[in-house]
Design a protein around this motif. Structure first.
Motif, short mmCIF file in Angstrom:
data_model
loop_
_atom_site.label_atom_id
_atom_site.label_comp_id
_atom_site.label_asym_id
_atom_site.label_seq_id
_atom_site.Cartn_x
_atom_site.Cartn_y
_atom_site.Cartn_z
N UNK A 1 3.18 9.45 8.80
CA UNK A 1 3.65 10.75 8.28
C UNK A 1 3.90 10.69 6.78
N UNK A 2 4.53 9.62 6.31
CA UNK A 2 4.81 9.48 4.88
C UNK A 2 3.51 9.43 4.07
N UNK B 1 0.82 -1.21 0.00
CA UNK B 1 0.00 0.00 0.00
C UNK B 1 0.85 1.26 0.00
N UNK B 2 1.94 1.23 0.77
CA UNK B 2 2.80 2.42 0.85
C UNK B 2 3.65 2.58 -0.41
N UNK C 1 7.90 14.62 11.45
CA UNK C 1 7.91 13.59 12.48
C UNK C 1 8.80 13.96 13.66
N UNK C 2 9.91 14.63 13.43
CA UNK C 2 10.81 14.98 14.55
C UNK C 2 10.16 15.98 15.51
N UNK C 3 9.04 16.60 15.08
CA UNK C 3 8.32 17.54 15.95
C UNK C 3 7.23 16.85 16.77
N UNK C 4 6.99 15.56 16.50
CA UNK C 4 5.96 14.84 17.25
C UNK C 4 6.40 14.63 18.68
N UNK C 5 5.45 14.39 19.56
CA UNK C 5 5.75 14.12 20.96
C UNK C 5 6.41 12.75 21.08
N UNK C 6 7.06 12.54 22.23
CA UNK C 6 7.65 11.22 22.50
C UNK C 6 7.64 10.96 24.00
#
Length: 246
Positions: free
Chosen positions: A231-232, A195-196, A241-246
């Protein structure tokens, strides 16, 4: 008592799944010596990039810039590393070299992140649900059709359809959508290479497939594969993605 032992065992398993290699193993793996300490920036970049699961762990940028910008490399440590540049390899003491290796290990321990969506990571929630629903009508496998048919329950997908029929999404709707998406990326079946690949065949999708196909994938690896896949699939609707929470 039995429950406590099982809990401690589970914690140990989780720790082993996310452990970072020690100084000795990193030295051997990357052929690090005092000459490498003198060229500390090249060495740290090589090790960080080699040990990171995905580039977003170091902000998808130069690892040295990321470590300094985020405070993971202090000014004191930076000045120490700069001092190594001015020495000949034979002038670097054992204490200096040990401190250098301690920093290399420390920086890699600070890298692992388990990404998840916060409300502010959704840039255009209404546009996202509209796109997801529209894409399911395309006569080929897509991330949206995979989510509809495999990942989401019928009730969960119906919520997304209802959102798409609204004029706009309220703050409460956005929070619910975000919770749904976070549920999806916790599921093992979220990422589907076919799918991707229909959406994007690139180094980053191949990287996801390679990680996803590992024999004993950890929960951290699975989460990061799925978060990056989300994200992709919909980059216009999320912050990077690097701005997402963790």
């Amino acid at each position: 008592m039995k429950k406590t032992i099982l809990t401690l065992f589970a914690v140990c398993i989780m720790a082993s799944c996310t452990s970072v290699e020690n100084a000795d193993s990193l030295q051997k793996k990357y052929s690090i010596d005092k000459g490498s300490a003198k060229q500390w920036d090249q060495t740290i970049i090589k090790v960080v990039e080699g040990e990171a699961l995905i580039p977003e762990w170091y902000g998808n940028e130069n690892p040295i810039i990321y470590l300094r910008k985020t405070g993971k490399m202090s000014e004191k440590d930076f000045n120490f590393l700069m001092s190594l540049e001015k020495m000949k390899p034979e002038e670097i003491t054992e204490d200096d070299y040990e401190k250098f290796m301690d920093l290399v290990v420390t920086y890699n321990k600070k890298l692992p992140r388990k990404f998840y969506l916060a409300d502010n990571n959704l840039k255009n929630p209404k546009g996202l649900v509209d796109f997801m629903v529209r894409e399911t009508f395309i006569k080929m496998d897509t991330p949206s059709s995979h989510i509809k048919n495999v990942v989401a329950t019928p009730e969960e997908w119906e919520e997304i359809v209802v959102f798409s029929k609204q004029t706009d999404l309220s703050e409460k709707d956005t929070k619910r959508l975000r919770k749904l998406l976070n549920k999806f990326i916790k599921r093992n079946e979220f990422y589907d290479e076919r799918a991707w690949y229909n959406r994007e065949l690139s180094d980053r999708t191949i990287q996801l497939t390679n990680i996803d196909n590992k024999k004993d994938i950890t929960s951290l690896e699975q989460n990061n594969v799925n978060a990056k896949a989300l994200y992709i699939a919909y980059p216009d609707y999320f912050s990077t993605l690097d701005k997402w929470d963790n």
